[in-house]
Design a protein around this motif. Structure first.
Motif, mmCIF file in Angstrom:
data_model
loop_
_atom_site.group_PDB
_atom_site.id
_atom_site.type_symbol
_atom_site.label_atom_id
_atom_site.label_comp_id
_atom_site.label_asym_id
_atom_site.label_seq_id
_atom_site.Cartn_x
_atom_site.Cartn_y
_atom_site.Cartn_z
ATOM 1 N N ASN A 4 26.820 -81.615 27.746
ATOM 2 C CA ASN A 4 26.144 -80.233 28.277
ATOM 3 C C ASN A 4 26.689 -80.357 30.394
ATOM 4 O O ASN A 4 25.704 -81.399 30.612
ATOM 5 C CB ASN A 4 24.233 -80.209 28.407
ATOM 6 N N ASP A 6 25.713 -78.406 31.945
ATOM 7 C CA ASP A 6 25.265 -76.736 33.313
ATOM 8 C C ASP A 6 25.215 -78.039 33.873
ATOM 9 O O ASP A 6 24.488 -77.198 35.483
ATOM 10 C CB ASP A 6 24.300 -76.452 31.910
ATOM 11 N N ASN A 7 25.368 -79.252 34.215
ATOM 12 C CA ASN A 7 24.226 -80.070 35.394
ATOM 13 C C ASN A 7 25.459 -80.972 36.291
ATOM 14 O O ASN A 7 25.927 -81.664 37.062
ATOM 15 C CB ASN A 7 23.741 -80.805 35.584
ATOM 16 N N SER A 12 32.626 -74.614 35.484
ATOM 17 C CA SER A 12 31.058 -73.603 35.816
ATOM 18 C C SER A 12 31.932 -72.745 33.966
ATOM 19 O O SER A 12 32.916 -73.393 33.399
ATOM 20 C CB SER A 12 31.882 -72.319 36.313
#
Length: 73
Positions: A4, A6-7, A12
């Motif tokens: 993941n 996202d962090n 991007s």
């Protein structure tokens, strides 16, 4: 296993860029290209010379994020 991303601020993802693939922020270079090239024997310096716009800091951040995400808890 899929990470993941996202962090991880070094990357991007947008459906408008590379069909939604995770890319190095500010570029169209897929993060997967880093791992494919390293697996193929390339060095980080090789990768940076081949993929203009990706910074060493981004590569280091991606590698650190992947390492910490895959480390056993």
């Amino acid at each position: 296993m899929t990470l993941n991303w996202d962090n991880c601020p070094a990357v991007s993802r947008s459906s408008d860029v590379m069909s939604g693939a995770v890319v190095f922020a500010g570029t169209r270079v897929p993060v997967s290209a880093l791992f494919e090239n390293i697996e193929g024997g390339a060095t980080i310096d090789d990768f940076l010379s081949w993929f203009e716009g990706v910074t060493k800091e981004q590569v280091n951040e991606v590698l650190e994020f992947a390492t910490s995400s895959l480390a056993p808890a």
